[in-house]
Design a protein around this motif. Structure first.
Motif, mmCIF file in Angstrom:
data_model
loop_
_atom_site.group_PDB
_atom_site.id
_atom_site.type_symbol
_atom_site.label_atom_id
_atom_site.label_comp_id
_atom_site.label_asym_id
_atom_site.label_seq_id
_atom_site.Cartn_x
_atom_site.Cartn_y
_atom_site.Cartn_z
ATOM 1 N N VAL A 65 0.973 -1.406 0.036
ATOM 2 C CA VAL A 65 0.177 -0.183 0.014
ATOM 3 C C VAL A 65 1.062 1.603 0.123
ATOM 4 O O VAL A 65 -0.093 2.631 -0.486
ATOM 5 N N ASP A 66 2.438 1.158 1.377
ATOM 6 C CA ASP A 66 3.314 1.930 0.792
ATOM 7 C C ASP A 66 4.868 1.849 0.787
ATOM 8 O O ASP A 66 4.644 0.992 1.103
ATOM 9 N N ALA A 67 5.410 3.422 1.152
ATOM 10 C CA ALA A 67 6.514 2.857 0.804
ATOM 11 C C ALA A 67 7.587 2.536 2.306
ATOM 12 O O ALA A 67 8.208 1.311 2.338
ATOM 13 N N VAL A 68 6.559 2.462 3.118
ATOM 14 C CA VAL A 68 6.711 2.085 4.777
ATOM 15 C C VAL A 68 6.636 0.659 4.542
ATOM 16 O O VAL A 68 7.230 -0.065 5.104
ATOM 17 N N ALA A 69 5.412 -0.046 3.746
ATOM 18 C CA ALA A 69 5.117 -1.173 3.852
ATOM 19 C C ALA A 69 6.273 -2.265 3.131
ATOM 20 O O ALA A 69 6.453 -3.260 3.702
ATOM 21 N N VAL A 70 6.460 -1.336 2.252
ATOM 22 C CA VAL A 70 7.718 -1.949 1.362
ATOM 23 C C VAL A 70 8.977 -2.265 2.278
ATOM 24 O O VAL A 70 9.837 -2.878 2.135
ATOM 25 N N ALA A 71 9.348 -1.457 2.517
ATOM 26 C CA ALA A 71 10.662 -0.979 4.227
ATOM 27 C C ALA A 71 10.957 -1.983 4.365
ATOM 28 O O ALA A 71 11.996 -2.191 5.409
ATOM 29 N N ARG A 72 9.280 -2.120 5.694
ATOM 30 C CA ARG A 72 9.227 -3.290 6.567
ATOM 31 C C ARG A 72 9.463 -4.226 6.151
ATOM 32 O O ARG A 72 10.512 -5.401 6.858
ATOM 33 N N LEU A 73 9.310 -4.969 4.841
ATOM 34 C CA LEU A 73 9.499 -6.648 4.081
ATOM 35 C C LEU A 73 11.130 -6.257 3.732
ATOM 36 O O LEU A 73 11.477 -7.168 4.268
ATOM 37 N N MET A 74 11.394 -5.151 3.645
ATOM 38 C CA MET A 74 12.799 -5.167 3.118
ATOM 39 C C MET A 74 13.584 -5.468 4.256
ATOM 40 O O MET A 74 14.793 -6.391 4.826
ATOM 41 N N GLN A 75 13.212 -4.843 5.908
ATOM 42 C CA GLN A 75 13.994 -4.596 6.987
ATOM 43 C C GLN A 75 13.951 -6.112 7.747
ATOM 44 O O GLN A 75 15.264 -6.631 8.117
ATOM 45 N N SER A 76 12.546 -6.934 7.400
ATOM 46 C CA SER A 76 12.099 -8.537 7.648
ATOM 47 C C SER A 76 13.434 -9.540 7.026
ATOM 48 O O SER A 76 13.180 -10.784 7.548
ATOM 49 N N GLY A 77 13.920 -8.770 6.052
ATOM 50 C CA GLY A 77 14.178 -10.326 4.898
ATOM 51 C C GLY A 77 13.045 -10.540 3.957
ATOM 52 O O GLY A 77 13.651 -11.904 3.477
ATOM 53 N N THR A 78 11.744 -10.215 4.358
ATOM 54 C CA THR A 78 10.763 -10.652 3.493
ATOM 55 C C THR A 78 10.804 -10.849 1.721
ATOM 56 O O THR A 78 10.589 -11.502 1.051
ATOM 57 N N ILE A 79 11.769 -9.622 1.109
ATOM 58 C CA ILE A 79 11.769 -9.379 -0.368
ATOM 59 C C ILE A 79 12.702 -8.655 -0.607
ATOM 60 O O ILE A 79 13.744 -7.866 0.826
ATOM 61 N N ASP A 80 13.737 -8.901 -0.818
ATOM 62 C CA ASP A 80 15.179 -8.436 -1.751
ATOM 63 C C ASP A 80 15.278 -7.283 -2.628
ATOM 64 O O ASP A 80 16.561 -6.373 -1.819
ATOM 65 N N VAL A 81 14.554 -6.457 -2.907
ATOM 66 C CA VAL A 81 14.600 -5.188 -4.107
ATOM 67 C C VAL A 81 13.491 -4.726 -3.867
ATOM 68 O O VAL A 81 12.198 -5.451 -4.281
ATOM 69 N N THR A 82 13.019 -3.713 -4.203
ATOM 70 C CA THR A 82 12.601 -2.585 -4.472
ATOM 71 C C THR A 82 12.939 -2.262 -5.668
ATOM 72 O O THR A 82 13.603 -1.340 -5.964
ATOM 73 N N ILE A 83 11.821 -1.652 -6.345
ATOM 74 C CA ILE A 83 11.855 -0.705 -7.373
ATOM 75 C C ILE A 83 10.720 0.762 -6.804
ATOM 76 O O ILE A 83 9.292 -0.010 -6.973
ATOM 77 N N MET A 84 11.048 1.950 -7.086
ATOM 78 C CA MET A 84 10.965 3.332 -7.304
ATOM 79 C C MET A 84 11.734 3.776 -6.947
ATOM 80 O O MET A 84 12.770 3.886 -6.794
ATOM 81 N N GLY A 85 11.656 5.976 -7.019
ATOM 82 C CA GLY A 85 12.501 6.494 -6.509
ATOM 83 C C GLY A 85 13.138 6.376 -4.505
ATOM 84 O O GLY A 85 12.580 6.316 -4.001
ATOM 85 N N PRO A 86 14.688 7.131 -5.310
ATOM 86 C CA PRO A 86 15.129 6.199 -3.173
ATOM 87 C C PRO A 86 14.858 7.677 -3.054
ATOM 88 O O PRO A 86 14.759 7.256 -1.473
ATOM 89 N N THR A 87 14.307 8.485 -3.318
ATOM 90 C CA THR A 87 14.219 10.138 -1.962
ATOM 91 C C THR A 87 12.924 9.203 -1.534
ATOM 92 O O THR A 87 12.476 9.668 -0.199
ATOM 93 N N THR A 88 11.901 8.260 -2.329
ATOM 94 C CA THR A 88 10.452 7.969 -1.592
ATOM 95 C C THR A 88 10.421 7.475 -0.608
ATOM 96 O O THR A 88 9.821 7.253 0.540
ATOM 97 N N LEU A 89 11.602 6.227 -1.173
ATOM 98 C CA LEU A 89 12.042 5.230 0.035
ATOM 99 C C LEU A 89 12.109 6.001 1.213
ATOM 100 O O LEU A 89 12.517 5.872 2.549
#
Length: 271
Positions: free
Chosen positions: A167-191
């Protein structure tokens, strides 16, 4: 003395009337549904702030238009604009589909990149390499659109069964922090902006690995003014206001105040 006071009062009244006339630029409130995007759009409870709302509120006050911001998921924001129920779409990359619905005002140069946490993995230099590395799980924000190559890439990742849509970049960052995902695609300033605003993501910012790929080149980011929902005179007022914002460089200057130079260099630049 009475004559002088009378002249002064008349002058003041005339000035007030002139000011009121000058500020009566919009026939109604301007509806601006927005979704949280790092520090660009910040939603705390029912309050909307961030780089874009702050810059646009200041600009709208000068011309007498009232922008009414409301919080919605990013995918819903896009649907409302398509249905003619949103007067502005922001921030937004330029796409042919959106050009059918509104007039685009460019504010910044912008690009999406591959982003991950630093590690020993060999660098990814193209979309094909990402597709070939089937062990890498990828997350994106539902409703983000960086153009046709981006859409083709995420469609193929979805076919491979390795795409998470959040739903948003925070949710993506949390998945990345937990190791659930390896890569995201978006603007670096957004993340980066999302990470900066969430205490649970402390330390993630310093670990971000940014990898540009040729399939996601520099493009323009800005604001769409709806041709479906706004009367011609309100469209004209908004377009004039947005042109003024673009010329002032206020949005770019705000990004420069907030983000580290290395993050900014890979994501945002003057148009």
């Amino acid at each position: 003395m009475m004559l002088r006071w009378g002249c002064t009062a008349a002058t003041a009244a005339a000035a007030l009337m002139a000011a009121a006339t000058a500020r009566a630029e919009c026939s109604r409130e301007i509806a601006v549904p927005v979704a949280p995007i790092g520090v660009s759009i910040v939603i705390t409870g029912g309050t909307v702030s961030g780089i874009y709302p702050d810059v646009l509120r200041a600009a709208s006050q000068k011309i007498g238009c009232q922008l009414v911001f409301s919080a919605v998921p990013r995918a819903r924001q896009e649907v409302l604009f398509e249905m003619g129920k949103a007067d502005l779409l922001l921030p937004a990359s330029r796409t042919p589909a959106r050009d059918q619905l509104g007039t685009f005002i460019p504010l910044l140069g912008h690009r999406a990149t591959l982003i991950s946490l630093a590690g020993p993995r060999p660098a990814l230099t193209s979309a094909q390499e990402l597709l070939d590395r089937r062990e890498l799980r990828v997350a994106v924000v539902r409703g983000f659109d960086y153009g046709e190559p981006y859409q083709a890439l995420i469609k193929e990742l979805a076919k491979q069964g390795r795409l998470f849509q959040e739903v948003d970049a925070v949710a993506v960052a949390r998945l990345m922090q937990s190791g659930t995902i390896d890569v995201t695609i978006m603007g670096p300033t957004t993340l980066a902006g999302a990470v900066m605003r969430d205490a649970r993501l402390a330390g993630v910012l310093d670990k971000l690995r940014v990898e540009p790929i040729p399939e996601l080149p520099w493009s323009v980011s800005g604001i769409y003014v709806s041709r479906r929902s706004l009367k011609p005179e309100d469209q004209a007022a908004m377009l004039d206001m947005m042109e003024g914002v673009a010329k002032s460089n206020a949005v770019m200057e705000a990004f420069q105040r907030v983000h580290r130079a290395d993050i900014l260099a890979e994501s945002v630049r003057p148009r």
